[in-house]
Write a protein that holds these residues in place. Structure first.
Motif, PDB file in Angstrom:
ATOM      1  N   PHE A   1       0.863  -1.177   0.000  1.00  0.00           N
ATOM      2  CA  PHE A   1       0.000   0.000   0.000  1.00  0.00           C
ATOM      3  C   PHE A   1       0.899   1.226   0.000  1.00  0.00           C
ATOM      4  N   ARG A   2       0.623   2.163  -0.904  1.00  0.00           N
ATOM      5  CA  ARG A   2       1.486   3.345  -1.048  1.00  0.00           C
ATOM      6  C   ARG A   2       0.624   4.602  -1.132  1.00  0.00           C
ATOM      7  N   ARG A   3       1.007   5.597  -0.355  1.00  0.00           N
ATOM      8  CA  ARG A   3       0.315   6.894  -0.405  1.00  0.00           C
ATOM      9  C   ARG A   3       1.368   7.992  -0.432  1.00  0.00           C
ATOM     10  N   SER A   4       1.088   9.055  -1.181  1.00  0.00           N
ATOM     11  CA  SER A   4       2.045  10.157  -1.248  1.00  0.00           C
ATOM     12  C   SER A   4       1.325  11.488  -1.417  1.00  0.00           C
ATOM     13  N   ILE A   5       1.992  12.536  -0.935  1.00  0.00           N
ATOM     14  CA  ILE A   5       1.550  13.916  -1.136  1.00  0.00           C
ATOM     15  C   ILE A   5       2.727  14.666  -1.747  1.00  0.00           C
ATOM     16  N   TYR A   6       2.461  15.384  -2.812  1.00  0.00           N
ATOM     17  CA  TYR A   6       3.516  16.183  -3.428  1.00  0.00           C
ATOM     18  C   TYR A   6       2.945  17.553  -3.771  1.00  0.00           C
ATOM     19  N   VAL A   7       3.820  18.495  -3.979  1.00  0.00           N
ATOM     20  CA  VAL A   7       3.407  19.873  -4.264  1.00  0.00           C
ATOM     21  C   VAL A   7       3.452  20.105  -5.768  1.00  0.00           C
ATOM     22  N   HIS A   8       2.337  20.593  -6.299  1.00  0.00           N
ATOM     23  CA  HIS A   8       2.221  20.918  -7.726  1.00  0.00           C
ATOM     24  C   HIS A   8       2.061  22.435  -7.864  1.00  0.00           C
ATOM     25  N   ILE A   9       2.835  23.033  -8.764  1.00  0.00           N
ATOM     26  CA  ILE A   9       2.739  24.472  -8.992  1.00  0.00           C
ATOM     27  C   ILE A   9       1.712  24.730 -10.098  1.00  0.00           C
ATOM     28  N   ASN A  10       0.670  25.453  -9.747  1.00  0.00           N
ATOM     29  CA  ASN A  10      -0.386  25.774 -10.704  1.00  0.00           C
ATOM     30  C   ASN A  10       0.167  26.663 -11.814  1.00  0.00           C
ATOM     31  N   ARG A  11      -0.095  26.286 -13.063  1.00  0.00           N
ATOM     32  CA  ARG A  11       0.445  27.040 -14.206  1.00  0.00           C
ATOM     33  C   ARG A  11      -0.070  28.478 -14.260  1.00  0.00           C
ATOM     34  N   ASN A  12      -1.338  28.658 -13.937  1.00  0.00           N
ATOM     35  CA  ASN A  12      -1.948  29.978 -14.054  1.00  0.00           C
ATOM     36  C   ASN A  12      -1.610  30.886 -12.877  1.00  0.00           C
ATOM     37  N   THR A  13      -1.807  30.359 -11.656  1.00  0.00           N
ATOM     38  CA  THR A  13      -1.619  31.205 -10.469  1.00  0.00           C
ATOM     39  C   THR A  13      -0.183  31.174  -9.941  1.00  0.00           C
ATOM     40  N   LYS A  14       0.585  30.153 -10.372  1.00  0.00           N
ATOM     41  CA  LYS A  14       1.968  29.958  -9.890  1.00  0.00           C
ATOM     42  C   LYS A  14       2.027  29.658  -8.394  1.00  0.00           C
ATOM     43  N   LEU A  15       0.882  29.271  -7.838  1.00  0.00           N
ATOM     44  CA  LEU A  15       0.824  28.960  -6.409  1.00  0.00           C
ATOM     45  C   LEU A  15       0.965  27.450  -6.204  1.00  0.00           C
ATOM     46  N   PRO A  16       1.606  27.050  -5.092  1.00  0.00           N
ATOM     47  CA  PRO A  16       1.735  25.614  -4.820  1.00  0.00           C
ATOM     48  C   PRO A  16       0.405  25.011  -4.388  1.00  0.00           C
ATOM     49  N   GLN A  17       0.124  23.817  -4.916  1.00  0.00           N
ATOM     50  CA  GLN A  17      -1.099  23.103  -4.551  1.00  0.00           C
ATOM     51  C   GLN A  17      -0.725  21.669  -4.177  1.00  0.00           C
ATOM     52  N   PRO A  18      -1.251  21.167  -3.059  1.00  0.00           N
ATOM     53  CA  PRO A  18      -0.946  19.776  -2.699  1.00  0.00           C
ATOM     54  C   PRO A  18      -1.732  18.796  -3.579  1.00  0.00           C
ATOM     55  N   ARG A  19      -1.072  17.767  -4.003  1.00  0.00           N
ATOM     56  CA  ARG A  19      -1.707  16.672  -4.754  1.00  0.00           C
ATOM     57  C   ARG A  19      -1.380  15.380  -4.026  1.00  0.00           C
ATOM     58  N   ASP A  20      -2.272  14.407  -4.128  1.00  0.00           N
ATOM     59  CA  ASP A  20      -1.994  13.133  -3.470  1.00  0.00           C
ATOM     60  C   ASP A  20      -2.233  11.975  -4.421  1.00  0.00           C
ATOM     61  N   SER A  21      -1.623  10.842  -4.087  1.00  0.00           N
ATOM     62  CA  SER A  21      -1.834   9.612  -4.851  1.00  0.00           C
ATOM     63  C   SER A  21      -1.973   8.451  -3.880  1.00  0.00           C
ATOM     64  N   HIS A  22      -2.769   7.479  -4.284  1.00  0.00           N
ATOM     65  CA  HIS A  22      -3.097   6.344  -3.430  1.00  0.00           C
ATOM     66  C   HIS A  22      -3.102   5.080  -4.294  1.00  0.00           C
ATOM     67  N   GLU A  23      -2.289   4.088  -3.903  1.00  0.00           N
ATOM     68  CA  GLU A  23      -2.210   2.860  -4.689  1.00  0.00           C
ATOM     69  C   GLU A  23      -2.117   1.621  -3.803  1.00  0.00           C
ATOM     70  N   CYS A  24      -2.604   0.520  -4.344  1.00  0.00           N
ATOM     71  CA  CYS A  24      -2.466  -0.796  -3.718  1.00  0.00           C
ATOM     72  C   CYS A  24      -1.923  -1.748  -4.785  1.00  0.00           C
ATOM     73  N   TYR A  25      -0.909  -2.541  -4.412  1.00  0.00           N
ATOM     74  CA  TYR A  25      -0.279  -3.478  -5.341  1.00  0.00           C
ATOM     75  C   TYR A  25      -0.324  -4.890  -4.775  1.00  0.00           C
ATOM     76  N   HIS A  26      -0.244  -5.870  -5.680  1.00  0.00           N
ATOM     77  CA  HIS A  26      -0.181  -7.286  -5.307  1.00  0.00           C
ATOM     78  C   HIS A  26       1.045  -7.885  -5.990  1.00  0.00           C
ATOM     79  N   LEU A  27       1.842  -8.646  -5.245  1.00  0.00           N
ATOM     80  CA  LEU A  27       3.055  -9.246  -5.805  1.00  0.00           C
ATOM     81  C   LEU A  27       2.691 -10.440  -6.671  1.00  0.00           C
ATOM     82  N   GLU A  28       3.035 -10.340  -7.952  1.00  0.00           N
ATOM     83  CA  GLU A  28       2.743 -11.408  -8.918  1.00  0.00           C
ATOM     84  C   GLU A  28       3.998 -11.689  -9.730  1.00  0.00           C
ATOM     85  N   ASN A  29       4.487 -12.932  -9.666  1.00  0.00           N
ATOM     86  CA  ASN A  29       5.683 -13.347 -10.402  1.00  0.00           C
ATOM     87  C   ASN A  29       6.875 -12.425 -10.135  1.00  0.00           C
ATOM     88  N   GLY A  30       7.056 -12.041  -8.876  1.00  0.00           N
ATOM     89  CA  GLY A  30       8.195 -11.231  -8.489  1.00  0.00           C
ATOM     90  C   GLY A  30       8.065  -9.745  -8.772  1.00  0.00           C
TER      91      GLY A  30
END
Length: 200
Positions: free
Chosen positions: A92-121
């Motif tokens: 299980f993997r979760r992350s938060i990273y900062v993305h700079i908005n192209r228009n406003t040039k302000l930092p915006q938090p973005r997140d990602s959420h993933e679940c993986y299963h080990l298959e054949n290594g």
């Protein structure tokens, strides 16, 4: 569930990337996480809980609230937890990273959420997208909610007394979930139904 590996970066007091390999400890069946007060022990348990449920132990803090305050905008907050369950390995993997908005040039938090299963290594993606979708996947695999996981598996400091003082019904629900006792309730109900049919 058997913990295998925990990776965290810019999470709580851990600014630099840190990785714990639990695999060599698994053969003993029991190990201790120890250290001075304020050394980051509870943060390790929180990281496991965040990876699975995107909540702290006890559900009191959000993922963004656990971001290391010393981390620069270019350093993402990451928690990654590998564990074995019934002969299968999951990540299980979760992350938060900062993305700079192209228009406003302000930092915006973005997140990602993933679940993986080990298959054949190799780890194959099973679930991604919203935090709730990945949380549901953890609940399906472990048959525990975040609150139950906190009480039964990690039991954060100071929470043991609360567990002992929990009402009988709360303890009963927890044990029913932990030991999959619901199936025996269904068996009992079917026997009662069959008994009524025979009496009729």
């Amino acid at each position: 569930m058997k913990p295998l590996r925990l990776y965290l970066q810019a999470f709580g007091p851990y600014l630099e990337a840190a990785e714990l390999d639990f695999a060599p400890l698994a053969e003993n069946g029991l190990f201790l996480i120890t250290g001075p007060t304020g050394g980051g022990k509870t943060s390790l348990l929180d990281a496991m809980c965040f990876a699975l449920y995107c909540k702290a132990t006890g559900g009191k803090r959000s993922f963004s609230a656990m971001r290391c305050m010393s981390a620069g905008q270019d350093v993402p907050t990451v928690v990654e937890f590998d564990f074995a369950l019934q002969g299968e390995v999951y990540r299980f993997r979760r992350s938060i990273y900062v993305h700079i908005n192209r228009n406003t040039k302000l930092p915006q938090p973005r997140d990602s959420h993933e679940c993986y299963h080990l298959e054949n290594g190799e780890f194959a993606l099973v679930e991604s997208g919203s935090e709730s979708a990945v949380r549901r996947r953890a609940e399906e695999l472990l048959h525990l909610t975040c609150e139950q996981f906190s009480q039964v598996i990690v039991l954060p400091q100071g929470e043991f007394l609360r567990l002992l003082r929990a009402s009988s019904s709360d303890k009963g629900e927890m044990l029913k979930t932990l030991f999959s006792a619901g199936v025996w309730r269904q068996v009992t109900d079917r026997f009662h139904q069959r008994e009524r049919q025979l009496e009729d």
